[in-house]
Scaffold this active site. Sequence first.
Site, mmCIF file in Angstrom:
data_model
loop_
_atom_site.group_PDB
_atom_site.id
_atom_site.type_symbol
_atom_site.label_atom_id
_atom_site.label_comp_id
_atom_site.label_asym_id
_atom_site.label_seq_id
_atom_site.Cartn_x
_atom_site.Cartn_y
_atom_site.Cartn_z
ATOM 1 N N HIS A 61 -3.696 6.845 2.176
ATOM 2 C CA HIS A 61 -3.553 5.336 1.899
ATOM 3 C C HIS A 61 -5.709 4.892 2.960
ATOM 4 C CE1 HIS A 61 -3.845 1.806 0.860
ATOM 5 N NE2 HIS A 61 -4.058 1.256 1.972
ATOM 6 N N ASN A 88 -10.310 -0.916 -0.416
ATOM 7 C CA ASN A 88 -8.729 -0.721 0.164
ATOM 8 C C ASN A 88 -8.226 -0.850 -1.284
ATOM 9 O OD1 ASN A 88 -6.238 -0.744 0.515
ATOM 10 N ND2 ASN A 88 -5.755 -1.927 2.004
ATOM 11 N N CYS A 95 0.871 -1.245 0.133
ATOM 12 C CA CYS A 95 0.021 -0.283 -0.126
ATOM 13 C C CYS A 95 1.064 1.106 0.408
ATOM 14 C CB CYS A 95 -1.399 0.173 0.862
ATOM 15 S SG CYS A 95 -2.002 -1.538 0.957
HETATM 16 C C1 LIG Z 1 -9.997 -5.604 9.228
HETATM 17 C C2 LIG Z 1 -10.699 -5.064 10.352
HETATM 18 C C3 LIG Z 1 -12.321 -4.338 10.148
HETATM 19 C C4 LIG Z 1 -11.811 -6.164 11.837
HETATM 20 O O1 LIG Z 1 -11.807 -5.155 12.886
HETATM 21 P P1 LIG Z 1 -11.930 -4.790 14.005
HETATM 22 O O2 LIG Z 1 -12.394 -3.939 14.736
HETATM 23 O O3 LIG Z 1 -10.427 -4.872 14.158
HETATM 24 O O4 LIG Z 1 -12.600 -6.870 14.455
HETATM 25 P P2 LIG Z 1 -12.075 -8.071 15.076
HETATM 26 O O5 LIG Z 1 -11.177 -8.883 13.699
HETATM 27 O O6 LIG Z 1 -11.658 -7.175 16.693
HETATM 28 O O7 LIG Z 1 -13.491 -8.561 15.095
HETATM 29 C C5 LIG Z 1 -14.309 -8.586 16.169
HETATM 30 C C6 LIG Z 1 -15.471 -9.373 15.901
HETATM 31 O O8 LIG Z 1 -16.177 -8.868 14.423
HETATM 32 C C7 LIG Z 1 -15.962 -9.646 14.150
HETATM 33 N N1 LIG Z 1 -15.884 -10.100 12.160
HETATM 34 C C8 LIG Z 1 -14.916 -9.806 11.417
HETATM 35 N N2 LIG Z 1 -15.009 -9.780 10.215
HETATM 36 C C9 LIG Z 1 -16.446 -9.545 10.140
HETATM 37 C C10 LIG Z 1 -17.501 -9.475 9.346
HETATM 38 N N3 LIG Z 1 -17.206 -9.119 7.970
HETATM 39 N N4 LIG Z 1 -18.630 -9.245 9.693
HETATM 40 C C11 LIG Z 1 -19.142 -9.237 11.172
HETATM 41 N N5 LIG Z 1 -18.544 -9.890 12.183
HETATM 42 C C12 LIG Z 1 -17.396 -9.468 11.817
HETATM 43 C C13 LIG Z 1 -15.183 -11.469 14.787
HETATM 44 O O9 LIG Z 1 -15.226 -12.812 14.041
HETATM 45 C C14 LIG Z 1 -15.166 -10.779 15.779
HETATM 46 O O10 LIG Z 1 -15.922 -11.608 16.765
HETATM 47 P P3 LIG Z 1 -16.140 -11.457 17.819
HETATM 48 O O11 LIG Z 1 -15.497 -10.831 19.057
HETATM 49 O O12 LIG Z 1 -16.954 -12.578 17.933
HETATM 50 O O13 LIG Z 1 -14.823 -12.310 18.077
HETATM 51 C C15 LIG Z 1 -9.819 -3.966 11.516
HETATM 52 O O14 LIG Z 1 -8.939 -4.419 12.145
HETATM 53 C C16 LIG Z 1 -8.812 -3.582 10.288
HETATM 54 O O15 LIG Z 1 -9.360 -2.415 9.914
HETATM 55 N N6 LIG Z 1 -7.297 -3.050 10.534
HETATM 56 C C17 LIG Z 1 -6.930 -3.300 9.751
HETATM 57 C C18 LIG Z 1 -6.953 -3.835 8.566
HETATM 58 C C19 LIG Z 1 -5.909 -2.961 7.034
HETATM 59 O O16 LIG Z 1 -6.060 -1.762 7.350
HETATM 60 N N7 LIG Z 1 -5.169 -3.551 6.022
HETATM 61 C C20 LIG Z 1 -4.764 -3.153 5.045
HETATM 62 C C21 LIG Z 1 -3.220 -2.899 5.206
HETATM 63 S S1 LIG Z 1 -2.831 -1.748 4.202
#
Ligand SMILES: CC(C)(COP(=O)(O)OP(=O)(O)OC[C@H]1O[C@@H](n2cnc3c(N)ncnc32)[C@H](O)[C@@H]1OP(=O)(O)O)[C@@H](O)C(=O)NCCC(=O)NCCS
Length: 333
Positions: free
Chosen positions: A260, A290, A116
């Site tokens: 980004h 993204n 990215c």
């Molecule tokens: C991926 C992302 C959106 C997840 O959000 P989060 O708040 O961290 O969520 P978590 O992974 O902690 O999961 C929270 C809960 O939601 C659930 N969950 C995950 N994806 C889900 C979805 N699509 N729909 C519903 N629930 C979902 C998980 O299973 C978890 O459930 P639990 O609490 O019962 O275990 C976030 O971590 C993120 O944006 N990370 C950065 C990713 C990124 O930028 N990548 C590219 C870098 S350039």
Amino acid sequence: MPKVLGVRIAGTGSATPPRVLDNQWFVSKLDTTDEWIRERTGILERRAVVEGESTATLSIEAANNALANAKMSPKDIDAIIVATITPECQFPATASFVQDAIGARTVASFDIAAACSGFIYAFVTAAHMLQAGTFRNIMVIGAETLTRITDYEDRTSCILFGDGAGAVILSPSEGNASSGSAMLNFHLHSDGSGSTMLWVPAGGSRLPASNMTVNERLHFMKMQGREVYKFAVKKMLEMVEETLGEAGLRSEDIAMVVPHQSNKRIIESAREKLGLPESKMYTNIERYGNTSSASIPLGLDDIRRSGRVKNGDYILMAAFGAGLTWASALIRL
Ligand SMILES: CC(C)(COP(=O)(O)OP(=O)(O)OC[C@H]1O[C@@H](n2cnc3c(N)ncnc32)[C@H](O)[C@@H]1OP(=O)(O)O)[C@@H](O)C(=O)NCCC(=O)NCCS
């Protein structure tokens, strides 16, 4: 010390595939909701390639649009750099396909893989090539078809990614630290100890494609979302402060930050800490998700064409991603 290079953006262009994947598309396939996706990521929809479209076709369309915008002929281009982690094929470089298709001369054409952060890596590389005086106009493209490596069985990651390409033609300028078009500062960083936090394990020399890698879905992107999130929030703020501070600027001097686009919450957190109004923090994540190395050049094209910025304005680009990498570039238009 800030690092000043006399370059200007001569033209920009973009391309996104017509097919839209809205949140409802995911709701129909996975255990998720529109509300969860909006609240956790800010994404409403993204674009996805279909058969016949690829990283090269998007790059070519964006490049042709940039040429038209710059009122240049393909013959004016002295080098082509494509930043991508979803290349047309393992080799040759996606830039080779672009060089042929746009009708450029037999000029230097190569890819840069910095995930990215890739577009900023390519932009800074091009600026240095121009500074040496041996190149005139360089086509810098950020292009991705992330939907090709997204695991649509992994609900945490698949909702995030989309496809697109943005192109910038960079040319030399008389600009310097105090006036004119210039790149006023930049930072390129990496920390490979986090290389498996966000990666595609199979399909390279470490783990070539086989029935096993396909069965275990190892040719798709794997991401430790929460760890990447923490890294991104920290680096985004650090980078903006470091890049502006060294150039003797404050956040209020900036016309637009083009970050980004990985998660709206990451962008919002940086915006609030910097005390910037919403109008000065660019987002396109709502529409495109993204798009990795394409997100910043798509943004640059959008703000130039919509008249949200003008000559003399300061623009700060900042990105982070797999590698881990992080990068920034401060420019005066
Ligand atoms: C991926 C992302 C959106 C997840 O959000 P989060 O708040 O961290 O969520 P978590 O992974 O902690 O999961 C929270 C809960 O939601 C659930 N969950 C995950 N994806 C889900 C979805 N699509 N729909 C519903 N629930 C979902 C998980 O299973 C978890 O459930 P639990 O609490 O019962 O275990 C976030 O971590 C993120 O944006 N990370 C950065 C990713 C990124 O930028 N990548 C590219 C870098 S350039």
